[in-house]
Design a protein around this motif. Structure first.
Motif, mmCIF file in Angstrom:
data_model
loop_
_atom_site.group_PDB
_atom_site.id
_atom_site.type_symbol
_atom_site.label_atom_id
_atom_site.label_comp_id
_atom_site.label_asym_id
_atom_site.label_seq_id
_atom_site.Cartn_x
_atom_site.Cartn_y
_atom_site.Cartn_z
ATOM 1 N N LEU A 34 55.260 -10.723 65.814
ATOM 2 C CA LEU A 34 56.549 -10.860 64.657
ATOM 3 C C LEU A 34 56.106 -10.796 63.371
ATOM 4 N N SER A 228 68.240 -3.584 71.783
ATOM 5 C CA SER A 228 67.781 -4.929 71.839
ATOM 6 C C SER A 228 66.495 -5.208 71.886
ATOM 7 N N ALA A 232 63.090 -7.344 65.172
ATOM 8 C CA ALA A 232 64.219 -7.856 64.605
ATOM 9 C C ALA A 232 64.637 -6.967 63.276
ATOM 10 N N GLU A 236 68.045 -5.390 62.385
ATOM 11 C CA GLU A 236 68.820 -6.122 60.719
ATOM 12 C C GLU A 236 69.028 -4.765 60.154
ATOM 13 N N ARG A 265 74.968 -9.887 66.475
ATOM 14 C CA ARG A 265 73.378 -9.606 66.874
ATOM 15 C C ARG A 265 72.797 -9.340 65.478
ATOM 16 N N MET A 268 71.689 -12.700 64.562
ATOM 17 C CA MET A 268 70.456 -13.009 65.145
ATOM 18 C C MET A 268 69.263 -12.645 65.047
ATOM 19 N N ALA A 269 68.957 -11.340 64.406
ATOM 20 C CA ALA A 269 67.859 -10.596 64.093
ATOM 21 C C ALA A 269 67.513 -11.250 62.780
ATOM 22 N N ARG A 271 68.192 -14.174 61.813
ATOM 23 C CA ARG A 271 67.495 -15.599 62.438
ATOM 24 C C ARG A 271 65.979 -15.699 62.813
ATOM 25 N N GLU A 272 65.796 -14.371 63.481
ATOM 26 C CA GLU A 272 64.472 -14.020 64.088
ATOM 27 C C GLU A 272 63.686 -14.044 62.868
ATOM 28 N N LEU A 275 63.116 -17.397 60.892
ATOM 29 C CA LEU A 275 62.399 -18.342 61.542
ATOM 30 C C LEU A 275 60.839 -17.919 61.546
ATOM 31 N N SER A 276 60.688 -16.718 61.626
ATOM 32 C CA SER A 276 59.126 -16.167 61.734
ATOM 33 C C SER A 276 58.417 -16.365 60.544
ATOM 34 N N TYR A 286 70.179 -20.960 63.343
ATOM 35 C CA TYR A 286 70.535 -20.100 62.264
ATOM 36 C C TYR A 286 69.790 -20.541 60.844
#
Length: 446
Positions: A34, A228, A232, A236, A265, A268-269, A271-272, A275-276, A286
């Motif tokens: 990631l 999907s 990410a 985005e 979505r 969500m991307a 958020r990914e 967090l990374s 989130y």
């Protein structure tokens, strides 16, 4: 060379040639699927870089700078990182993501970088624009006073949309939101449709294009796809590409219908990504930046002075049919209305499964005439009465004649249900707005 690698190479060759690359001494110090961490790299947030590896065979991938931490530069890749190692070199471009846009995009299916996905060559010459856009002065927005006809009776009658309005379709999985979107795209009175499929399943992309949207709908549409299984950052970016293309056509005085499936979505991307790079998690994981990114994206649609309009319809996936989950709650606060799809109605074969009592268009009162508003309010009042006594009626505890108001509501609802049920292939956009309300009065209220 894999298809994925070919796409990134194509993007590099066509989009980054005008940029001035500069060789830097930055080296990767940490590599994960990631996030890539580099030291010695002087770059800014949002800048695109090329990571080159010479060890074990030349390979490369594109990445974007997403964070700076303790002297390290954090990058996220646009493609596969296989073959990248700690000996890899980093080439900066000095520029952020852009796209060459022209009217030749109409009828095409592309990825977020403008590469064609429909097996036909695409002329990439056009106006270079930033994908992440610019902020609009709120005083440069025109009042929304003109109706945007969707061709869906329930929406056009009870939840009218204005040109430049931003509306959300809130639904759980399998309730019919994609089918409703396709119906709106085919039947609406927009000049151009720009459709973003963000984080969509690969199988459903083809189904949406061929079965739901159809040739007629695709002919006046631009479809941006990020499935999907893509990183990410690509998912985005797909939302920004969709909006940037809409802005291009809006600047040409076109009335654009922007459809995004789904904005959840996109969150969500985000958020990914957050967090990374070490952002704290808040509601349901989130990150704060995910909530900040949503209004920035939504505010790019609207009705602008000296331009056309961007009417935005954004689907919101309701996790577990919970309308109060964080993204749903946040989206309701920044949109100009919401359409809720009911699983109960869908299970009873009622299509489109729009819950009128749970839905609202914040501009409806500005778009209705006085007579239209009176008709709609009378029907909604009857639906509310029926809904309040529904359990008693269903178990057979109510006797006809006991409550004249409820008797009238039950009688009206039976006729209303027939009026609101619409075949997927029906094209009600051919009806004038006045004829639609005349039909409502004739078939339901009289």
């Amino acid at each position: 060379m894999s298809n994925s690698t070919a796409l990134w190479s194509s993007y590099l060759d066509d989009s980054l040639k005008p940029m001035s690359f500069k060789r830097v001494l930055g080296r990767l110090t940490k590599v994960t699927n990631l996030v890539l961490e580099a030291h010695g790299l002087q770059g800014s947030i949002g800048e695109i870089c090329k990571i080159e590896s010479k060890k074990g065979g030349a390979c490369s991938c594109m990445a974007e700078i997403v964070g700076l931490r303790d002297g390290a530069t954090l990058l996220m890749p646009y493609g596969e990182t296989q073959g990248i190692n700690l000996e890899s070199e980093i080439v900066t471009t000095g520029a952020s993501a852009t796209l060459a846009i022209s009217e030749k995009l109409l009828g095409r299916v592309i990825d977020p970088f403008g590469n064609p996905l429909d097996s036909h060559l695409l002329d990439k010459k056009g106006q270079q624009i930033s994908l992440r856009g610019v902020r609009h002065n709120p005083l440069n927005r025109r009042n929304i006073s003109e109706v945007f006809e969707t061709g869906v009776d329930a929406i056009d009658c009870f939840l009218p949309i204005g040109k430049g309005q931003r509306l959300g379709i809130f639904a759980g999985s399998g309730v019919g939101k994609s089918t409703l979107l396709g119906m709106i795209a085919r039947n609406s009175k927009s000049d151009i449709n720009v459709i973003g499929l963000v984080g969509e399943r690969g199988r459903e992309v083809g189904d949406f294009l061929h079965k739901t949207l159809g040739k007629e709908g695709l002919a006046r549409s631009v479809v941006v796809v990020a499935t999907s299984d893509q990183p990410a950052l690509v998912r985005e970016l797909a939302a920004h590409t969709t909006t940037a293309i809409s802005e291009f056509f809006c600047a040409q005085n076109k009335d654009v219908l922007l459809i995004m499936d789904s904005v959840t979505r996109f969150a969500m991307a985000h958020r990914e990504i957050g967090l990374s790079i070490g952002e704290p998690a808040t509601a349901r994981g989130y990150t704060p930046s995910a909530f900040a990114a949503l209004p920035k994206l939504i505010e790019r649609a609207g009705n602008f002075e000296g331009q056309g309009s961007i009417t935005g319809i954004y689907t919101v996936l309701v996790e577990g049919d919970d309308l109060h989950e964080p993204i749903s709650d946040h989206m309701r606060s920044i949109l100009d209305g919401h359409i809720v799809l009911s699983r109960e109605l869908a299970n009873h074969g009622h299509y489109p499964a729009i819950d009128l009592l749970g839905s609202i268009s914040r501009l409806a009162t500005d778009l209705w005439s006085r007579e239209e508003a009176e008709s709609v309010r009378k029907i909604l009042k009857a639906m509310s009465i029926r809904d309040r006594h529904k359990d008693m009626v269903d178990i057979g505890a109510y006797r006809a004649g006991s409550n004249p108001e409820l008797d009238e509501a039950l009688n009206l609802y039976a006729k209303l249900e027939s009026f609101l049920t619409q075949d997927v292939e029906a094209r009600s956009a051919s009806l004038t707005r006045q004829k639609l309300y005349d039909a409502l009065n004739e078939k339901v209220l009289n």
